[in-house]
Design an enzyme around this catalytic site. Structure first.
Site, PDB file in Angstrom:
ATOM      1  N   LYS A   1      20.943  69.139  57.094  1.00  0.00           N
ATOM      2  CA  LYS A   1      21.172  70.327  57.841  1.00  0.00           C
ATOM      3  C   LYS A   1      19.950  71.062  58.431  1.00  0.00           C
ATOM      4  CE  LYS A   1      24.613  72.553  55.332  1.00  0.00           C
ATOM      5  NZ  LYS A   1      24.129  72.972  53.930  1.00  0.00           N
TER       6      LYS A   1
ATOM      7  N   LYS B   1      19.236  60.616  54.309  1.00  0.00           N
ATOM      8  CA  LYS B   1      20.293  61.056  54.769  1.00  0.00           C
ATOM      9  C   LYS B   1      20.565  62.289  55.960  1.00  0.00           C
ATOM     10  CE  LYS B   1      20.247  65.125  51.813  1.00  0.00           C
ATOM     11  NZ  LYS B   1      21.238  66.242  51.271  1.00  0.00           N
TER      12      LYS B   1
ATOM     13  N   LYS C   1      11.960  68.773  46.313  1.00  0.00           N
ATOM     14  CA  LYS C   1      11.733  69.937  46.684  1.00  0.00           C
ATOM     15  C   LYS C   1      10.337  70.186  46.270  1.00  0.00           C
ATOM     16  CE  LYS C   1      15.557  71.752  48.766  1.00  0.00           C
ATOM     17  NZ  LYS C   1      16.182  70.929  49.660  1.00  0.00           N
TER      18      LYS C   1
HETATM   19  P1  TYM Z   1      24.928  70.981  51.033  1.00  0.00           P
HETATM   20  O1  TYM Z   1      24.944  72.366  51.606  1.00  0.00           O
HETATM   21  O2  TYM Z   1      23.705  70.462  51.318  1.00  0.00           O
HETATM   22  O3  TYM Z   1      26.050  69.924  51.734  1.00  0.00           O
HETATM   23  C1  TYM Z   1      27.360  70.336  51.706  1.00  0.00           C
HETATM   24  C2  TYM Z   1      28.527  69.028  51.487  1.00  0.00           C
HETATM   25  O4  TYM Z   1      28.058  68.055  52.263  1.00  0.00           O
HETATM   26  C3  TYM Z   1      27.662  66.919  51.742  1.00  0.00           C
HETATM   27  N1  TYM Z   1      26.728  66.342  52.416  1.00  0.00           N
HETATM   28  C4  TYM Z   1      26.879  64.856  52.698  1.00  0.00           C
HETATM   29  N2  TYM Z   1      27.613  64.017  52.702  1.00  0.00           N
HETATM   30  C5  TYM Z   1      27.513  62.932  53.180  1.00  0.00           C
HETATM   31  N3  TYM Z   1      26.351  62.436  54.007  1.00  0.00           N
HETATM   32  C6  TYM Z   1      25.408  63.363  54.106  1.00  0.00           C
HETATM   33  N4  TYM Z   1      24.280  63.184  55.010  1.00  0.00           N
HETATM   34  C7  TYM Z   1      25.557  64.723  53.696  1.00  0.00           C
HETATM   35  N5  TYM Z   1      24.747  65.658  53.732  1.00  0.00           N
HETATM   36  C8  TYM Z   1      25.439  66.700  52.803  1.00  0.00           C
HETATM   37  C9  TYM Z   1      26.868  67.331  50.348  1.00  0.00           C
HETATM   38  O5  TYM Z   1      26.984  66.364  49.463  1.00  0.00           O
HETATM   39  C10 TYM Z   1      27.873  68.490  49.991  1.00  0.00           C
HETATM   40  O6  TYM Z   1      29.091  67.923  49.405  1.00  0.00           O
HETATM   41  N6  TYM Z   1      24.152  72.019  46.070  1.00  0.00           N
HETATM   42  C11 TYM Z   1      25.342  71.973  47.157  1.00  0.00           C
HETATM   43  C12 TYM Z   1      26.076  73.250  47.239  1.00  0.00           C
HETATM   44  C13 TYM Z   1      26.646  73.559  46.197  1.00  0.00           C
HETATM   45  C14 TYM Z   1      27.775  72.905  45.707  1.00  0.00           C
HETATM   46  C15 TYM Z   1      28.281  73.830  44.371  1.00  0.00           C
HETATM   47  C16 TYM Z   1      28.791  72.003  45.956  1.00  0.00           C
HETATM   48  C17 TYM Z   1      26.481  74.754  45.410  1.00  0.00           C
HETATM   49  N7  TYM Z   1      27.236  74.745  44.337  1.00  0.00           N
HETATM   50  C18 TYM Z   1      29.082  73.589  43.760  1.00  0.00           C
HETATM   51  C19 TYM Z   1      29.841  71.480  44.892  1.00  0.00           C
HETATM   52  C20 TYM Z   1      30.091  72.339  43.989  1.00  0.00           C
HETATM   53  C21 TYM Z   1      24.482  71.451  48.669  1.00  0.00           C
HETATM   54  O7  TYM Z   1      23.446  71.775  48.720  1.00  0.00           O
HETATM   55  O8  TYM Z   1      25.342  71.046  49.386  1.00  0.00           O
END
Ligand code: TYM
Length: 341
Positions: free
Chosen positions: A202, A199, A113
């Protein structure tokens, strides 16, 4: 016997994509009957990158609707919004006292970031993993279904929980140490972007990301232009990661026979004798992906029209999540000693 608790969070920045589904949601669909499941929308986390907050309302509803459309059952899973549970913020404060500047600065996501937005290196961004740890331990969750990109955050959450127990536990485990979880033989999933660079994500690289909101034509277009090559040099060769990614997607949405057919063709191919036709493989993948995404998209769009239903789900989730969170906070305060009467 009470069920083991599992939890995961998703930021409401942009549409859900197939990586989110594969990395997190799919695990939850399998877990919702056997575990006590908590799923939340991490709206506070999204503020770290200063999004246009006028989009937040729609973003939160969309993430919720898309998860329900994927099959998450609000009757079984506690679905809530992070900012509806102020107890998380208090625990975040306590955990911040146990998180060190040096380790936070070394976090991969923080460094990324800083590179992407050198003009917005705020304290919330630095302490992002601390807030994530608070999200998890506030419900004393043991398993956290996430994609590979969250592995380091989970490791940090374990460290913070451990330090808390060491400092305030008096020999007891006050906050259980959470583990990242995936059904795929335990390996956390990483779906690559369709051009093979990084990867799937979003908010970046939209033409190389398959969103659950994409229409049929868009899905076809994106898959048909995904990265492939001339074919393998030798029989049974190891697949480059962008080809492996197409197979991974195919395993998600196509029949086992279809996958086996293309696997066989791949393994039989060599320079001068390429029997796998990536064009055919992509066409098949596109049609199977459409069959998978279209019903989710339709259901999510219908649900988005029904704001009352979504509000009911959010309120019910909030009440359950706050009951669980305030119980943990009571124990946490007692352990620290911030109880005066
Ligand atoms: P976020 O919103 O970026 O993504 C949500 C979930 O999707 C998974 N993910 C992926 N898995 C496989 N391949 C990909 N290309 C890919 N892109 C995203 C992420 O690993 C995630 O499981 N920091 C977290 C949100 C969060 C969170 C938490 C998660 C906040 N507090 C507590 C678990 C527990 C995030 O930014 O996810």
């Amino acid at each position: 016997m009470s069920k083991e608790r599992v939890l995961t969070g998703i930021r409401p920045t942009g549409y859900l994509h197939i990586g989110n589904y594969f990395g997190a949601t799919r695990n939850f669909l399998r877990m919702q009957d056997d575990f006590d499941c908590f799923v939340f929308v991490a709206d506070w986390h999204s503020l770290t990158t200063h999004p246009d907050t006028s989009e937040l309302q729609n973003g939160v509803r969309r993430v919720l609707a898309e998860n329900i459309a994927c099959g998450l059952d609000p009757e079984k899973v506690t679905l809530y919004i992070q900012s509806d549970v102020p107890e998380i913020a208090e625990l975040y404060l306590y955990l911040n006292m146990l998180a060190y500047k040096g380790e936070l600065e070394k976090t991969t996501t923080f460094k990324e970031k800083v590179r992407q937005h050198p003009d917005n290196v705020n304290a919330g961004l630095l302490t992002y993993p601390v807030l994530q740890a608070a999200d998890i331990v506030i419900h004393r969750a043991g398993k956290v279904p996430v994609g590979k990109d969250q592995e380091q955050h989970l490791e940090m959450a374990r460290n913070f929980a451990q330090r808390f127990n060491f400092r305030y536990g008096n020999g007891d485990i006050i906050l259980p140490e959470p583990q990242a979880f995936s059904y795929d033989g335990g390996d956390l999933v990483k779906i690559l972007s369709l051009n093979g660079e990084g990867k799937m994500s979003k908010s970046e690289n939209e033409m190389n990301t398959l969103y659950l909101a994409d229409d049929d034509e868009m899905i076809r277009k994106k898959i048909m232009k995904s990265k492939t090559d001339q074919g393998p040099e030798t029989e049974n060769s190891i697949k480059p990661d962008y080809i492996e990614n197409l197979f991974t997607l195919m395993k998600l949405v196509s029949t086992a026979d279809t996958v086996a057919y293309f696997e066989e063709k791949y393994n039989q191919s060599s320079a001068g004798n390429c029997v796998i036709r990536y064009g055919d493989m992509k066409k098949q993948l596109a049609e199977d992906m459409i069959a998978f995404i279209a019903p989710i998209r339709q259901k999510a769009n219908e649900m988005l029209q029904n704001k009352e239903y979504l509000a009911t789900v959010m309120k019910a989730g909030r009440d359950k999540a706050r009951a669980s969170a305030s119980e943990t906070l009571r124990v946490v305060r007692r352990a620290i000693g911030v109880t005066y009467y």
